[in-house]
Each structure stands twice: as structure tokens, then as C-alpha cells.
Write an enzyme that holds these catalytic residues in place. Structure first.
Site, short mmCIF file in Angstrom:
data_model
loop_
_atom_site.label_atom_id
_atom_site.label_comp_id
_atom_site.label_asym_id
_atom_site.label_seq_id
_atom_site.Cartn_x
_atom_site.Cartn_y
_atom_site.Cartn_z
N TYR A 1 0.33 -1.02 0.25
CA TYR A 1 0.01 0.20 0.06
C TYR A 1 1.10 1.66 0.34
O TYR A 1 0.44 1.92 -0.50
CB TYR A 1 -0.83 -0.28 1.12
CG TYR A 1 -1.75 -0.90 0.68
CD1 TYR A 1 -3.06 -0.95 0.38
CD2 TYR A 1 -1.84 -2.46 1.64
CE1 TYR A 1 -3.98 -2.14 0.01
CE2 TYR A 1 -3.06 -3.70 1.83
CZ TYR A 1 -4.03 -3.37 0.56
OH TYR A 1 -4.43 -3.89 0.46
N PHE B 1 -10.13 -4.60 11.05
CA PHE B 1 -11.35 -4.39 10.53
C PHE B 1 -10.89 -4.87 9.69
O PHE B 1 -9.62 -4.96 9.36
CB PHE B 1 -11.67 -2.62 10.33
CG PHE B 1 -10.59 -2.39 10.12
CD1 PHE B 1 -10.19 -1.80 10.55
CD2 PHE B 1 -10.58 -1.51 8.52
CE1 PHE B 1 -8.67 -0.21 10.71
CE2 PHE B 1 -9.96 -0.75 8.13
CZ PHE B 1 -8.82 -0.07 9.04
C1 LIG Z 1 -3.17 -8.03 -2.17
C2 LIG Z 1 -4.23 -7.63 -3.73
C3 LIG Z 1 -5.61 -7.46 -3.47
C4 LIG Z 1 -3.51 -7.93 -4.89
O1 LIG Z 1 -3.96 -7.59 -6.12
P1 LIG Z 1 -4.04 -7.11 -7.25
O2 LIG Z 1 -5.16 -6.60 -8.32
O3 LIG Z 1 -3.74 -8.42 -8.11
O4 LIG Z 1 -2.38 -5.95 -7.61
P2 LIG Z 1 -2.84 -4.74 -9.11
O5 LIG Z 1 -2.66 -5.37 -10.06
O6 LIG Z 1 -3.60 -4.22 -8.82
O7 LIG Z 1 -1.28 -4.63 -8.52
C5 LIG Z 1 -1.31 -2.98 -8.30
C6 LIG Z 1 0.20 -2.77 -7.97
O8 LIG Z 1 0.36 -3.32 -5.95
C7 LIG Z 1 1.57 -4.31 -5.85
N1 LIG Z 1 1.08 -5.75 -5.74
C8 LIG Z 1 -0.26 -5.94 -5.47
N2 LIG Z 1 0.20 -7.37 -4.17
C9 LIG Z 1 1.30 -6.55 -3.43
C10 LIG Z 1 1.54 -8.01 -3.15
N3 LIG Z 1 1.25 -9.14 -2.16
N4 LIG Z 1 3.31 -7.03 -2.65
C11 LIG Z 1 3.66 -6.15 -3.54
N5 LIG Z 1 3.52 -5.48 -4.26
C12 LIG Z 1 1.66 -5.76 -4.65
C13 LIG Z 1 1.82 -4.98 -7.34
O9 LIG Z 1 2.73 -5.38 -8.13
C14 LIG Z 1 1.28 -3.32 -8.38
O10 LIG Z 1 2.16 -2.85 -8.24
P3 LIG Z 1 2.57 -1.44 -9.57
O11 LIG Z 1 1.41 -1.27 -10.35
O12 LIG Z 1 2.93 -0.03 -8.57
O13 LIG Z 1 3.40 -2.08 -10.59
C15 LIG Z 1 -4.55 -9.77 -3.91
O14 LIG Z 1 -3.27 -9.88 -4.36
C16 LIG Z 1 -5.43 -10.27 -3.07
O15 LIG Z 1 -6.52 -10.98 -2.63
N6 LIG Z 1 -4.54 -10.67 -1.99
C17 LIG Z 1 -4.99 -11.94 -0.67
C18 LIG Z 1 -5.62 -11.02 -0.19
C19 LIG Z 1 -5.44 -9.72 0.59
O16 LIG Z 1 -4.09 -9.94 1.15
N7 LIG Z 1 -6.05 -8.81 0.77
C20 LIG Z 1 -5.51 -7.47 0.97
C21 LIG Z 1 -5.59 -7.21 2.62
S1 LIG Z 1 -5.35 -5.70 3.26
#
Ligand SMILES: CC(C)(COP(=O)(O)OP(=O)(O)OC[C@H]1O[C@@H](n2cnc3c(N)ncnc32)[C@H](O)[C@@H]1OP(=O)(O)O)[C@@H](O)C(=O)NCCC(=O)NCCS
Length: 422
Positions: A141, A422
């Protein structure tokens, strides 16, 4: 790339058969994201009742045409609601982001990025000054301007005879075991008192009520082992409570504290004495404030052992003026702060004119004394981290003299504690 999908907000009030299937699909996507069991009907009913009261917004992304054999389950979810954040000198509306998931089949295609950037734009356009979340991983984030702003200490306290307070609280208060089914108004009132006096505290979502009454949201079932004790102060008013369950680990009885909320130091120590006195256990585990008066109240401070210190609340400032005017400032001085924000919301140069514990913050064209990015400002915001280590970590740019003046203005107690999850 995200144009092949349909982005929509769930209707949380429509109870038609068709919409119930859509809500079920959305919840299925959330529970899938966090590797939890499929949502039961009871879970859905309880969840809907809670999020309606919170005025939550639940967004989803559906693939069109629908995915085979996967009716109504979106490929991404994203939710938010608004509570208040105790920023130390005033309470601010804070948008709380939650339920962020993307299906394993659709990860890293920019779905979360689009949901997040749209959400931040929407929050900024409706005048929300800060957005907060908790993060499953530490590197997601920052790119959106969030900085880790509070931590929680995972603590193990030896509750054998080694546990001794220097002074057992003796103010005429008492601790009583209460019936969780009728205690909610009292617990809620204790939290409101705590929220008023605790820097970093965040208003709690409505689902806390069901949880403190014994509903385990993770397991989606009643947890009949959870017990609640309330501390009543000398005036007879409740000023603290603890929710706990006993479990046996490696032949040892452990009191697992699930929630501990207090609004006065006396209540905090009285509840600790209560926890240490519970029979059939010789250890208490709890998520505690990083700076915990218990440490200093013990005869032997090693009785309290920190086993981990994860980050908890992440803060994203959107409105620098509103946010900085709501936090405490120390000393009397004027600093010009340059905030760099790649998304634009907080970008600018601000004059911080501090005296008597508060600051007047205005936009300025003056040359900056101190430069930092919005993520660093989020980390600094609630006082969990001070200026010096951030500067030494290369996150703040300033001359030595300006840095010293900025630290003198920005750093000061109390340290924050957020015990809302949350
Ligand atoms: C975390 C999650 C929501 C990311 O969703 P996503 O659609 O794959 O993310 P995006 O493709 O929009 O990625 C946006 C950016 O974040 C980065 N990013 C996404 N997940 C990441 C991770 N776990 N660690 C590091 N960077 C991450 C991407 O590399 C991308 O970077 P850039 O655009 O600056 O090059 C997804 O992997 C997920 O659902 N994980 C399991 C549930 C979870 O952990 N939710 C978060 C709760 S806080």
C-alpha cells in the site's frame, strides 16, 4: 486493461432472490481471498445487518461474460465505511478500507490499483481527510500513499506468582464477570470513553457487537468459551472490560485475551490483576499498546514479554490541512513543509504555525524547511514513529537545523494505540 470488467457497487438493501445471490457471490469472493470457509446464510444475515448500520460501500468487479461455473462471484472486492480517528488533538472522519481481495486467477492485472485509486479520488472529492486500512503484507500500500502508523505488541505475560504489581489498584473499583448477551451497551460505552481519550483510536464497526456477544466471524459459529469481565470504577461507572477464553497449550493453561479496552490507567492495571488471578492458567497472551503502563507497574518487568510487534493501522492523508490541525504539536515555531504525493491529493507546501499544542496549517509559496512524501507523513502522523529515525532512514529531507526544529514540533507523547481491527 481493466476495461473488460464490470465495476459495480453492491445493493446491500435489496433482498430479492437475484440480489441475494449477488451478495452471496461477493462474500464468497471475500472469504476466498482470505482463505476462510464459504459464507453461511447466518453469516450473510449478520454481516448485512452490521454493514447496513455502518453505511458501508461494497464494490465488486465482475467478468463479462461471466466466468464458467462461477455464478455471481466477482473477481475482485473492495469495501469501505467511515468512522472517526482520534488524531490526538481532535477526532477526524476516517474512511476505513476493508475486504480488499482479487481472485488468484486475476491477480496483478491492476484490478486492486483501479479500485484503490478510484476510492481515494472519491474520498477526496467528498472531503474525507484521512483513509486507513490494515495490511496483510507490508509492501502493497505504500505506492498509494499509505504509511504504517501504529503497531501492536503481541505480549505474553507470566501470570504465575512472578506476576506482582508494585501497587495493586485500590481505588474502590471492582471487577465483575458479566453476561455477554446483555452487556453490550456497557461495553460500547466503555469503548466510546476509551476512544475519546486514546490517540490513534479508531471507531469500531458494528460487527464488534456480534463478536463480543460470542459470534466468531472467522469460524462463522458461536464461540461459547469467550467470557467477559467489566471493571467498574469508584463512581460505579464501567471504565474497562476484557474478553477472553482459556485454552491449554503444551500442558499450560493460557488466557487468550481477545479484546481489552480501558479508559483509565487504574482500570488497565485492575484488569491486569484480574487476568493474572485467573486459576488454571499461568500465562496471558494479548495484543497490547506498544508503550504499556503495565511494564512500569510490575515488580519484575520481564514478566511481560513482547513476542512480536506487527504494524497495525496504515494512514493515508488526503487533506493535509485538516489532518495536521487535528494532531498535537509541541513547542512554538513555524515550519514550512513540502509534501510530495504522486497521486496529487496531498501534494503541496504547507506552513505549520504551532503554539499551545495545536497548529494552524495553511498553503504557502514559501521555500520549504522540510520535505517528505505523503507515505512518510502517514507514518509520522500519530506519533508512533519520530522524526529522527525517518530522517536517518532517508525519508525526510532537511538541513540539520530545520530537522531539529521539526522534531521539536512534531515529536511528543502520548504514543498511539489503535485496538480496532477491521
Ligand atoms: C493484495 C491483492 C488485493 C492485490 O491485488 P492485485 O489486483 O493483484 O493488485 P494490482 O495488480 O492492482 O497491483 C497494484 C500494484 O501493487 C503491487 N502488489 C500487489 N500485491 C502485492 C503484494 N502482495 N506485495 C507487493 N506488491 C503487490 C503490484 O505489483 C502493483 O504494483 P505496480 O502497479 O506499482 O507495479 C491480491 O493479491 C489479493 O487479493 N491477495 C489476497 C488477499 C489480501 O491479501 N488482501 C489484502 C488485504 S489488506
Amino acid at each position: 486493461m481493466t476495461d473488460d470488467f464490470s465495476f459495480a457497487t453492491l445493493d446491500l438493501d435489496d433482498e430479492s432472490h437475484e440480489n441475494t445471490a449477488r451478495v452471496n457471490g461477493w462474500l464468497d469472493a471475500v472469504t476466498r481471498g482470505f482463505h476462510q470457509g464459504h459464507a453461511t446464510d447466518e453469516f450473510r444475515e449478520k454481516w448485512l445487518a452490521a454493514v447496513r448500520l455502518d453505511g458501508a460501500t461494497s464494490r465488486g468487479v465482475w467478468e463479462s461474460p461471466e466466468l464458467p461455473l462461477s455464478t455471481e462471484v466477482p473477481v475482485a472486492t473492495f469495501g469501505h465505511f467511515v468512522k472517526t480517528l482520534n488524531a490526538g488533538a481532535a477526532h477526524l472522519p476516517a474512511r476505513m478500507i476493508t475486504d480488499v481481495t482479487v481472485a488468484p486467477t486475476h491477480r496483478r492485472r491492476g484490478l486492486m490499483r483501479r479500485l484503490m485509486t478510484e476510492n481515494l479520488e472519491d474520498a477526496a472529492s467528498t472531503g474525507i481527510p484521512v483513509v486507513v486500512l490494515t495490511a496483510s503484507e507490508g509492501a502493497i500500500y505504500q505506492r498509494f500513499g499509505f504509511g504504517p502508523a501504529t503497531r501492536e505488541a503481541q505480549v505474553r505475560v507470566d501470570s504465575t506468582s512472578r506476576f506482582q504489581l508494585r501497587q495493586v489498584p485500590d481505588d474502590g473499583g471492582r471487577v465483575a464477570m458479566v453476561d455477554a448477551s446483555v452487556a453490550w451497551p456497557t461495553l460500547s460505552a466503555v469503548f466510546e470513553k476509551h476512544h475519546l481519550v486514546t490517540r490513534g483510536s479508531l471507531g469500531r464497526p458494528t460487527y464488534y457487537e456480534a463478536w463480543l456477544k460470542g459470534y466468531d466471524w472467522q469460524a462463522q459459529s458461536e464461540d461459547r468459551r469467550q467470557r467477559i469481565a467489566v471493571r467498574f470504577g469508584p463512581d460505579g461507572e464501567a471504565d474497562g472490560f476484557v474478553a477472553y477464553a482459556q485454552k491449554r497449550t503444551e500442558g499450560t493453561g493460557e488466557i487468550e485475551v481477545r479484546d481489552m479496552v480501558t479508559s483509565s490507567p487504574a482500570a488497565h492495571l485492575a484488569l491486569w490483576q484480574f487476568l493474572a488471578d485467573i486459576d488454571l492458567a499461568d500465562v496471558v497472551t494479548v495484543s497490547a499498546p506498544v508503550v504499556d503502563p503495565l511494564t512500569h507497574a510490575l515488580v519484575d518487568h520481564r514478566v511481560r514479554r513482547v513476542t512480536a510487534m506487527p504494524d497495525h493501522l496504515w494512514v493515508r492523508i488526503l487533506d493535509v490541512q485538516a489532518a495536521l490541525e487535528a494532531r498535537p504539536w509541541f513547542g512554538t515555531d513555524r515550519i514550512v513543509l513540502r509534501v510530495v504525493d504522486g497521486l496529487g491529493h496531498a501534494d503541496g507546501t504547507f506552513s505549520i504555525d504551532a503554539s499551545d499544542g495545536r497548529a494552524a496549517v495553511t498553503s504557502t509559496t514559501d521555500a520549504p524547511d522540510v520535505t517528505l512524501d505523503v507515505e512518510t507523513l502517514g507514518t509520522l502522523y500519530l506519533g508512533d514513529v519520530t522524526v529522527d529515525p525517518l530522517a536517518k532512514g532517508g525519508r525526510i529531507t532537511a538541513t540539520g537545523e530545520a530537522l531539529r526544529r521539526f522534531a521539536a514540533l512534531a515529536d511528543g507523547s502520548p504514543s498511539p494505540h489503535c485496538n480496532t481491527h477491521f
